[in-house]
Write a protein that holds these residues in place. Structure first.
Motif, mmCIF file in Angstrom:
data_model
loop_
_atom_site.group_PDB
_atom_site.id
_atom_site.type_symbol
_atom_site.label_atom_id
_atom_site.label_comp_id
_atom_site.label_asym_id
_atom_site.label_seq_id
_atom_site.Cartn_x
_atom_site.Cartn_y
_atom_site.Cartn_z
ATOM 1 N N ASP A 65 0.812 -1.218 0.000
ATOM 2 C CA ASP A 65 0.000 0.000 0.000
ATOM 3 C C ASP A 65 0.847 1.271 0.000
ATOM 4 N N PHE A 66 2.094 1.168 0.473
ATOM 5 C CA PHE A 66 2.966 2.334 0.574
ATOM 6 C C PHE A 66 4.157 2.266 -0.371
ATOM 7 N N ALA A 67 4.212 1.248 -1.212
ATOM 8 C CA ALA A 67 5.377 1.032 -2.081
ATOM 9 C C ALA A 67 5.233 1.759 -3.406
ATOM 10 N N GLU A 68 6.380 2.063 -4.021
ATOM 11 C CA GLU A 68 6.379 2.650 -5.358
ATOM 12 C C GLU A 68 5.759 1.680 -6.359
ATOM 13 N N ASP A 69 6.054 0.398 -6.197
ATOM 14 C CA ASP A 69 5.456 -0.656 -7.018
ATOM 15 C C ASP A 69 4.402 -1.334 -6.153
ATOM 16 N N PRO A 70 3.117 -1.173 -6.463
ATOM 17 C CA PRO A 70 2.055 -1.685 -5.589
ATOM 18 C C PRO A 70 1.987 -3.209 -5.505
ATOM 19 N N ARG A 71 2.829 -3.903 -6.250
ATOM 20 C CA ARG A 71 2.866 -5.370 -6.160
ATOM 21 C C ARG A 71 3.933 -5.840 -5.180
ATOM 22 N N CYS A 72 4.708 -4.924 -4.628
ATOM 23 C CA CYS A 72 5.892 -5.297 -3.847
ATOM 24 C C CYS A 72 5.871 -4.759 -2.425
ATOM 25 N N TRP A 73 6.561 -5.490 -1.556
ATOM 26 C CA TRP A 73 6.946 -4.979 -0.252
ATOM 27 C C TRP A 73 8.278 -4.257 -0.439
ATOM 28 N N THR A 74 8.528 -3.227 0.344
ATOM 29 C CA THR A 74 9.804 -2.530 0.270
ATOM 30 C C THR A 74 10.528 -2.674 1.596
ATOM 31 N N LEU A 75 11.805 -3.059 1.520
ATOM 32 C CA LEU A 75 12.667 -3.111 2.686
ATOM 33 C C LEU A 75 13.739 -2.047 2.491
ATOM 34 N N PHE A 76 13.923 -1.204 3.494
ATOM 35 C CA PHE A 76 14.908 -0.129 3.466
ATOM 36 C C PHE A 76 16.035 -0.484 4.436
ATOM 37 N N ALA A 77 17.281 -0.223 4.038
ATOM 38 C CA ALA A 77 18.420 -0.401 4.938
ATOM 39 C C ALA A 77 19.249 0.877 4.880
ATOM 40 N N GLU A 78 19.337 1.552 6.005
ATOM 41 C CA GLU A 78 20.062 2.825 6.104
ATOM 42 C C GLU A 78 21.340 2.598 6.900
ATOM 43 N N SER A 79 22.474 2.924 6.299
ATOM 44 C CA SER A 79 23.754 2.685 6.971
ATOM 45 C C SER A 79 23.858 3.509 8.247
ATOM 46 N N GLY A 80 24.549 2.930 9.230
ATOM 47 C CA GLY A 80 24.650 3.568 10.537
ATOM 48 C C GLY A 80 25.555 4.778 10.567
ATOM 49 N N SER A 81 26.442 4.908 9.584
ATOM 50 C CA SER A 81 27.376 6.028 9.577
ATOM 51 C C SER A 81 27.738 6.373 8.146
ATOM 52 N N ARG A 82 27.508 7.597 7.764
ATOM 53 C CA ARG A 82 27.830 8.036 6.405
ATOM 54 C C ARG A 82 29.352 8.102 6.234
ATOM 55 N N GLY A 83 29.810 7.637 5.082
ATOM 56 C CA GLY A 83 31.232 7.692 4.794
ATOM 57 C C GLY A 83 32.031 6.517 5.326
ATOM 58 N N GLU A 84 31.387 5.602 5.978
ATOM 59 C CA GLU A 84 32.052 4.407 6.503
ATOM 60 C C GLU A 84 31.691 3.237 5.598
ATOM 61 N N GLU A 85 32.684 2.703 4.879
ATOM 62 C CA GLU A 85 32.421 1.696 3.862
ATOM 63 C C GLU A 85 31.760 0.431 4.398
ATOM 64 N N VAL A 86 32.190 -0.042 5.569
ATOM 65 C CA VAL A 86 31.634 -1.295 6.084
ATOM 66 C C VAL A 86 30.169 -1.112 6.464
ATOM 67 N N HIS A 87 29.808 0.057 6.976
ATOM 68 C CA HIS A 87 28.397 0.339 7.269
ATOM 69 C C HIS A 87 27.579 0.277 5.982
#
Length: 153
Positions: A65-87
């Motif tokens: 209901d909230f996805a850009e593609d109404p057929r899909c679920w969306t999972l978001f992953a936001e890195s814990g620290s900007r500029g840190e490659e491993v994050h």
């Protein structure tokens, strides 16, 4: 602004399953140590994924209901620290894992990767062919690869 990747999945992502697959990808594909991915649920649809003692990302999911593609679920992953490659690699591993486990695609809305949408197994293939001695070099190689016309590009 933190770095964020998405996975558009055909079914609702199971966060504990995504964490198990993330451990596999971080260890075997990205070759970043022998840690376990710890998934700490914060709410029903959000969690914190930790890799070792200091690397983490925030994960959330929304229904069709909230996805850009109404057929899909969306999972978001936001890195814990900007500029840190491993994050950033952890957040990328999380969305790749969701795509593998739940029949989805990896989506990069900010244009860091060579393609906006890419099949998770194609991205794993690119990583395994890369000759990168560090997390930073691996990200540089992934970002500089020529567009291949992945799904939806």
């Amino acid at each position: 602004m933190s770095l964020e990747y998405e996975a558009w999945c055909a079914e609702e992502p199971d966060l504990s399953r995504v964490a198990r697959v993330t451990t596999l990808i971080m260890r075997s594909v990205f070759m970043l140590g022998e840690h376990e991915t710890r998934c700490t649920l914060e709410e029903r649809d959000s969690a914190r994924f930790d890799w070792g003692d200091s690397v983490f990302c925030l994960v959330s999911k929304t229904g069709p209901d909230f996805a850009e593609d109404p057929r899909c679920w969306t999972l978001f992953a936001e890195s814990g620290s900007r500029g840190e490659e491993v994050h950033e690699l952890l957040s990328l591993a999380v969305v790749v894992s969701a795509g593998v486990a739940h029949d989805g695609v990896v989506v990069d809305e900010t244009g860091r990767l060579a393609n906006r949408k890419i099949r998770p197994m194609d991205l794993i293939g690119r990583v395994t062919r890369a000759e990168a001695p560090s997390a930073g070099e691996l990200l540089r190689q992934l970002r500089s690869q020529v567009r291949t016309g992945g799904p939806g590009d």
